[in-house]
Structure formats: C-alpha cells, structure tokens
Design a protein around this motif. Structure first.
Motif, PDB file in Angstrom:
ATOM      1  N   ILE A 186       0.472  -1.250  -0.414  1.00  0.00           N
ATOM      2  CA  ILE A 186       0.008  -0.516  -0.237  1.00  0.00           C
ATOM      3  C   ILE A 186       0.738   1.548  -0.216  1.00  0.00           C
ATOM      4  O   ILE A 186       0.020   2.469  -0.460  1.00  0.00           O
TER       5      ILE A 186
ATOM      6  N   PHE B 145      -1.114   0.995 -10.629  1.00  0.00           N
ATOM      7  CA  PHE B 145      -0.902   1.017  -9.182  1.00  0.00           C
ATOM      8  C   PHE B 145      -3.142   1.036  -8.463  1.00  0.00           C
ATOM      9  O   PHE B 145      -2.373   0.566  -7.222  1.00  0.00           O
ATOM     10  N   LEU B 146      -3.592   1.353  -8.921  1.00  0.00           N
ATOM     11  CA  LEU B 146      -5.026   0.597  -8.019  1.00  0.00           C
ATOM     12  C   LEU B 146      -5.161  -0.324  -8.742  1.00  0.00           C
ATOM     13  O   LEU B 146      -5.665  -0.879  -7.190  1.00  0.00           O
ATOM     14  N   ASN B 147      -4.636  -1.291  -9.221  1.00  0.00           N
ATOM     15  CA  ASN B 147      -4.488  -3.140  -9.077  1.00  0.00           C
ATOM     16  C   ASN B 147      -3.487  -3.432  -8.093  1.00  0.00           C
ATOM     17  O   ASN B 147      -3.979  -4.001  -6.949  1.00  0.00           O
TER      18      ASN B 147
ATOM     19  N   SER C  55      -3.384  -5.336  -2.272  1.00  0.00           N
ATOM     20  CA  SER C  55      -3.139  -5.223  -0.296  1.00  0.00           C
ATOM     21  C   SER C  55      -4.348  -4.671   0.340  1.00  0.00           C
ATOM     22  O   SER C  55      -3.843  -5.185   1.800  1.00  0.00           O
ATOM     23  N   VAL C  56      -5.425  -4.231  -0.120  1.00  0.00           N
ATOM     24  CA  VAL C  56      -6.443  -3.965   0.909  1.00  0.00           C
ATOM     25  C   VAL C  56      -6.652  -5.684   0.405  1.00  0.00           C
ATOM     26  O   VAL C  56      -7.135  -6.046   2.509  1.00  0.00           O
TER      27      VAL C  56
ATOM     28  N   PRO D 230       1.939   3.048  -3.999  1.00  0.00           N
ATOM     29  CA  PRO D 230       0.941   3.211  -4.363  1.00  0.00           C
ATOM     30  C   PRO D 230       0.128   4.331  -3.906  1.00  0.00           C
ATOM     31  O   PRO D 230       0.230   5.913  -4.996  1.00  0.00           O
ATOM     32  N   ILE D 231       0.271   5.128  -2.199  1.00  0.00           N
ATOM     33  CA  ILE D 231       0.121   6.228  -2.026  1.00  0.00           C
ATOM     34  C   ILE D 231       1.428   6.580  -2.406  1.00  0.00           C
ATOM     35  O   ILE D 231       1.172   8.062  -2.232  1.00  0.00           O
TER      36      ILE D 231
ATOM     37  N   SER E 245      -3.298  -1.181  -5.512  1.00  0.00           N
ATOM     38  CA  SER E 245      -3.640  -1.164  -3.924  1.00  0.00           C
ATOM     39  C   SER E 245      -4.555  -1.809  -3.596  1.00  0.00           C
ATOM     40  O   SER E 245      -4.896  -2.471  -2.665  1.00  0.00           O
TER      41      SER E 245
END
Length: 134
Positions: free
Chosen positions: A62, A96-98, A103-104, A65-66, A100
């Motif tokens: 995480i 980067f969305l993938n 990671s969630v 991407p942040i 994220s």
C-alpha cells in the motif's frame, strides 16, 4: 499510435498468460500457508505467523501506490505523442490501482486471521509445565 495494431495481439496473449501465472503463484502461496499451518503443533501460533506475513505484505504494497498518487508523479510524465502519453498514464494508473486493491485484500485477510488467532489463543490450554510432564 504507430505500430499499435502490430503489438495489440501481443498484449492480448500476455494478458491471458498473466492470469495463468497469477493462478499458479496463488496456488503456491496457499500451499506454503497450508504447510506452515499443518506442521505447527499449536495452530494459533501458525496463524499468528501467517497474519504477520500478510499484514507486512499488505502494508508494503500500500505504501508504493500511496506515495505515487500523492506525489503526483504520473501526471508529470511527458511523452511527445498525446495518444502514447495517455496510454502510459492510463496503464500506470491501472497498475497502481490493482496494487492497491491487492494490498487491501492482504490487509483484510490479515484482519480475519487476527480474529481467528485471538479465538484460538483463548481456547488453547498451553502451559509451560505441559512440555515437561510435571
């Protein structure tokens, strides 16, 4: 975009191959987790090790991407052709969305494992004297 029609077929082939690789790596990961779980004597300790690793993986994934989204690095990319620039920016945003989302998922798995660990730890009757037969 120049030569896009020529490389479009390769994109489709690689996307299908990546799904197969993802499934293979997920199966290997689940296999490793099962080996760790079934080789430990105390199940709550095995689950603790697994949730440590999933939490660390989720937190590590995480951060990248942040950092990229808040530093606004992607919008500073400047490629001469507008269509190629838009293609790169949309690909990077999707990557980067993938990351994220993955990671969630790891953090949710870790939270579920923390609850299971606490439940199993309360049920365990571990005592230091059990090992010495005193």
């Amino acid at each position: 975009i120049a030569y896009f029609n020529a490389i479009q077929k390769d994109f489709l082939k690689w996307s299908k191959r990546m799904l197969i690789f993802d499934l293979i790596f997920a199966a290997v990961g689940v296999g490793i987790v099962l080996v760790i779980f079934f080789t430990n004597k105390w199940k709550h300790k095995a689950i603790r090790y697994i949730y440590y690793s999933t939490a660390a993986t989720g937190l590590f994934l995480i951060v990248i991407p942040i950092g990229v989204f808040f530093s606004n690095i992607i919008s500073k990319i400047a490629i001469l052709t507008r269509s190629l620039n838009d293609l790169y920016i949309s690909c990077l945003n999707n990557i980067f969305l993938n990351i994220s989302i993955i990671s969630v998922i790891f953090l949710i798995i870790s939270a579920v494992l923390i609850v299971i660990h606490n439940h199993l730890r309360k049920k365990s009757t571990y005592s230091i004297w059990v090992d010495f037969n005193i």
